[in-house]
Design a protein around this motif. Sequence first.
Motif, PDB file in Angstrom:
ATOM      1  N   ILE A 158      25.799  40.900  32.351  1.00 24.97           N
ATOM      2  CA  ILE A 158      26.473  41.948  31.566  1.00 24.97           C
ATOM      3  C   ILE A 158      27.659  42.509  32.339  1.00 24.97           C
ATOM      4  O   ILE A 158      28.777  42.612  31.820  1.00 24.97           O
ATOM      5  CB  ILE A 158      25.484  43.081  31.202  1.00 24.97           C
ATOM      6  N   PHE A 159      27.403  42.870  33.613  1.00 19.15           N
ATOM      7  CA  PHE A 159      28.488  43.411  34.434  1.00 19.15           C
ATOM      8  C   PHE A 159      29.592  42.369  34.631  1.00 19.15           C
ATOM      9  O   PHE A 159      30.782  42.695  34.600  1.00 19.15           O
ATOM     10  CB  PHE A 159      27.964  43.878  35.797  1.00 19.15           C
ATOM     11  N   GLY A 160      29.202  41.103  34.829  1.00 21.35           N
ATOM     12  CA  GLY A 160      30.181  40.043  35.043  1.00 21.35           C
ATOM     13  C   GLY A 160      31.065  39.819  33.837  1.00 21.35           C
ATOM     14  O   GLY A 160      32.287  39.652  33.965  1.00 21.35           O
ATOM     15  N   ALA A 161      30.460  39.805  32.651  1.00 14.50           N
ATOM     16  CA  ALA A 161      31.216  39.588  31.415  1.00 14.50           C
ATOM     17  C   ALA A 161      32.229  40.703  31.186  1.00 14.50           C
ATOM     18  O   ALA A 161      33.348  40.463  30.724  1.00 14.50           O
ATOM     19  CB  ALA A 161      30.262  39.492  30.228  1.00 14.50           C
ATOM     20  N   ILE A 162      31.825  41.940  31.542  1.00 15.68           N
ATOM     21  CA  ILE A 162      32.728  43.086  31.351  1.00 15.68           C
ATOM     22  C   ILE A 162      33.729  43.187  32.504  1.00 15.68           C
ATOM     23  O   ILE A 162      34.916  43.420  32.289  1.00 15.68           O
ATOM     24  CB  ILE A 162      31.919  44.400  31.250  1.00 15.68           C
ATOM     25  N   ALA A 163      33.231  42.985  33.736  1.00 17.91           N
ATOM     26  CA  ALA A 163      34.076  43.139  34.921  1.00 17.91           C
ATOM     27  C   ALA A 163      35.270  42.192  34.902  1.00 17.91           C
ATOM     28  O   ALA A 163      36.344  42.517  35.403  1.00 17.91           O
ATOM     29  CB  ALA A 163      33.259  42.904  36.193  1.00 17.91           C
ATOM     30  N   GLY A 164      35.078  41.016  34.316  1.00 21.92           N
ATOM     31  CA  GLY A 164      36.169  40.050  34.252  1.00 21.92           C
ATOM     32  C   GLY A 164      37.420  40.627  33.633  1.00 21.92           C
ATOM     33  O   GLY A 164      38.550  40.307  34.045  1.00 21.92           O
ATOM     34  N   PHE A 165      37.250  41.505  32.639  1.00 22.15           N
ATOM     35  CA  PHE A 165      38.412  42.096  31.976  1.00 22.15           C
ATOM     36  C   PHE A 165      39.163  43.057  32.898  1.00 22.15           C
ATOM     37  O   PHE A 165      40.321  43.376  32.648  1.00 22.15           O
ATOM     38  CB  PHE A 165      37.978  42.821  30.696  1.00 22.15           C
ATOM     39  N   GLY A 166      38.490  43.516  33.954  1.00 22.78           N
ATOM     40  CA  GLY A 166      39.163  44.377  34.919  1.00 22.78           C
ATOM     41  C   GLY A 166      39.765  43.574  36.047  1.00 22.78           C
ATOM     42  O   GLY A 166      40.978  43.373  36.119  1.00 22.78           O
ATOM     43  N   ILE A 167      38.892  43.039  36.924  1.00 22.64           N
ATOM     44  CA  ILE A 167      39.342  42.317  38.118  1.00 22.64           C
ATOM     45  C   ILE A 167      40.089  41.027  37.783  1.00 22.64           C
ATOM     46  O   ILE A 167      41.065  40.668  38.438  1.00 22.64           O
ATOM     47  CB  ILE A 167      38.144  42.007  39.042  1.00 22.64           C
ATOM     48  N   GLY A 168      39.633  40.311  36.735  1.00 20.51           N
ATOM     49  CA  GLY A 168      40.206  38.989  36.474  1.00 20.51           C
ATOM     50  C   GLY A 168      41.241  38.936  35.387  1.00 20.51           C
ATOM     51  O   GLY A 168      41.889  37.909  35.199  1.00 20.51           O
ATOM     52  N   ASN A 169      41.415  40.028  34.648  1.00 21.37           N
ATOM     53  CA  ASN A 169      42.350  40.008  33.538  1.00 21.37           C
ATOM     54  C   ASN A 169      43.342  41.168  33.621  1.00 21.37           C
ATOM     55  O   ASN A 169      44.528  40.970  33.857  1.00 21.37           O
ATOM     56  CB  ASN A 169      41.565  40.053  32.212  1.00 21.37           C
TER      57      ASN A 169
END
Length: 458
Positions: A158-169
């Motif tokens: 859950i955190f990974g799916a959401i975190a991607g939009f911050g750190i990775g996008n």
Amino acid sequence: MEALTNFIGTVNGIVWGWPMLILILGVGFFMSIGLKLMPILKLGTGFKLLAGGTKAEKGEESEGEVPPYQALMTAMAATVGTGNIAGVATAVFLGGPGALFWMWMTALVGMATKYAEAVLAVKYREVDEEGNHVGGPMYYIKNGMGKNWAWLGTTFAIFGAIAGFGIGNGVQSNSIAQVIETNFSVSPLITGLIVMVLVGAVLMGGIKRIGSVAGALVPFMAVAYIIAGLIVLATNADQIGPAMSLILESAFTGHAAEGGFAGAAVWAAIRFGVARGVFSNEAGLGSAPIAHAAAQTKDPVRQGLVAMLGTFLDTILICTITGLVIVSSGLWTSGTSGAALTSAAFAQALPGIGNYLVAISLAIFAFTTIIGWSFYGERCVEFLLGVKAIKPYRILWILAIPVGATLSLDFVWLLADTLNAMMALPNLIAIVVLSPVVFQLTREFFDKQKKEAAQLAK
């Protein structure tokens, strides 16, 4: 927006407090000791495997989707990004020159963490309904720690799916937009739309196209940036010695206010050095093993030895060059932060071209990070909802790029920083719990190598 920013800022202060810093460094130190400093001592072995890992070994093509080299390049595509340019500058701006030392420490112990992540990812990976090898923290938690811990794997996903939009996008598209606007006067929205189209063209090809693009772009951009950095350091050669002394001294004593620098205690040097170090190399975050799980290999340890190189190359090499360029230039006291500080330091030594070199490097770095992190997010969503969720997530990911390009940079960095910590917690717990598996596989691998070498010597 102000209320949301304040709330996330409060959460950030909690999740990045002393407990988290101790946990990240502590797990890395624990794994380093348990592995008897193998990641550092066997660095050369890792490079040998990397050199021969551009193709899968005979009979291993069916064991994964991409060669070991491309798996590393996909992971490095996600890690070599704004953290290497803007992140280092931000760490120095907020924590002083001493922050660079703590980035080094995070990387040295982080090599053991990254090694363990990749070993576990290959050991406990699965094959999904489309025939692709999938793995990462959510899978080694589920398959290695048992059903009672399944909730922890779900939490990570859950955190990974959401975190991607911050750190990775968001952070990446925002950084590209800002640096392009500053140097080429192009509207952030226009830049965001162009990046959106380019990323979309790559993502439609899946992991194999991502691996191919990363395998071509990552080495090119890294080598070009390193060469440019070494030229700048050669220009500032007489300042490198004093810069190193300042970094080491500030790491343990802090640094008083000077010029536009507000001053920073030792705590700030550690806090921002570790946080930006993790943001840059992602050791302990649990993201890179998702890429390494797709490698065409049957041996978890071989991929672990290749994986740990990502942390070394990212932080010990590339971030160090950025940091030394900034500190040796003396501009770290100017009050400028982020990519603008790195640009100014390069421009000082290379007038007329230095700032453009940084702008182009950052744009390419961030572009590949967006591609690499999209794969991480997709795998997290697949774990939660199945393969049917991948395409909708991919479309949402592509559409989010121009949005991130126009958001406030401070808010985007704060969100990314907070979500990083939330991802790291489940992964670090899993690494400690499954550490006996890592130690055993490592012993068996090197014992086997010793026996084979003894037989050849006869």
